[in-house]
Scaffold this motif. Structure first.
Motif, PDB file in Angstrom:
ATOM      1  N   SER A  83      60.905  39.922  26.107  1.00  0.00           N
ATOM      2  CA  SER A  83      60.682  40.811  24.964  1.00  0.00           C
ATOM      3  C   SER A  83      60.841  40.067  23.641  1.00  0.00           C
ATOM      4  CB  SER A  83      61.600  42.031  25.026  1.00  0.00           C
ATOM      5  OG  SER A  83      62.949  41.661  24.889  1.00  0.00           O
ATOM      6  N   TRP A  84      61.794  39.149  23.553  1.00  0.00           N
ATOM      7  CA  TRP A  84      61.951  38.352  22.333  1.00  0.00           C
ATOM      8  C   TRP A  84      60.718  37.489  22.092  1.00  0.00           C
ATOM      9  CZ3 TRP A  84      67.504  35.966  21.802  1.00  0.00           C
ATOM     10  CH2 TRP A  84      68.435  36.994  21.634  1.00  0.00           C
ATOM     11  N   LYS A  87      57.836  39.586  20.994  1.00  0.00           N
ATOM     12  CA  LYS A  87      58.006  40.154  19.650  1.00  0.00           C
ATOM     13  C   LYS A  87      57.931  39.081  18.556  1.00  0.00           C
ATOM     14  CE  LYS A  87      60.985  43.160  16.957  1.00  0.00           C
ATOM     15  NZ  LYS A  87      62.187  44.005  16.959  1.00  0.00           N
ATOM     16  N   TYR A  88      58.647  37.961  18.753  1.00  0.00           N
ATOM     17  CA  TYR A  88      58.756  36.936  17.714  1.00  0.00           C
ATOM     18  C   TYR A  88      57.919  35.688  17.982  1.00  0.00           C
ATOM     19  CZ  TYR A  88      62.697  39.886  16.471  1.00  0.00           C
ATOM     20  OH  TYR A  88      63.484  40.952  16.146  1.00  0.00           O
TER      21      TYR A  88
END
Length: 144
Positions: A83-84, A87-88
């Motif tokens: 997820s990190w 997202k980033y």
């Protein structure tokens, strides 16, 4: 402590850097601090060797991630890293030096098939900055 000094010191530093970036214990920071205090090697050489070993260890996790079937990484351990990264993006890999989450980040980057060149660059940069700051603090050239 003869094995950690002299000609083998850099190999030991490289090896502990590599192992520290995998799921195995390595203790590269303690080794770096010891060599900064006890060896005649300069900061640049020690930081470069530790960074190279640790980056290769991180990229080993990346390559392992490329072989993991899609359904297995979605389990509990890799979900936060995925997820990190989603997202980033690549910038998340600057945190690959962190304990506990760094290994899954590299693994997830491989699993997501992120561009290998960008992964090399950002993983090496993040890990190198960590070792450089540690070396500067140890030698008293930077105070916190």
């Amino acid at each position: 402590m003869d094995w950690i000094s002299g000609d083998s010191a850099l190999w030991v530093l490289f090896s502990t850097g590599f192992l520290s970036a995998t799921l195995l214990p390595g203790g590269s920071e303690a080794n770096l601090i010891y060599l900064l205090k006890e060896s005649s090697y300069g900061i640049a050489v020690l930081v470069l060797v530790a960074t190279l070993g640790n980056t290769l260890g991180g990229m080993t996790n990346y390559w392992i991630g490329r072989f993991i079937p899609e359904r297995t990484l979605s389990q509990k351990h890799g979900q936060k890293a995925i997820s990190w990264l989603q997202k980033y993006g690549y910038w998340t890999l600057l945190l690959s030096w962190l304990p506990i989450i760094g290994d899954p980040l590299c693994l997830a980057a491989g699993w997501l098939r992120l561009n290998q060149r960008w992964c090399w660059l950002l993983i090496a940069f993040g890990k190198g900055v960590r070792y450089l700051l540690l070396a500067l603090i140890t030698r008293g050239l930077l105070s916190m």
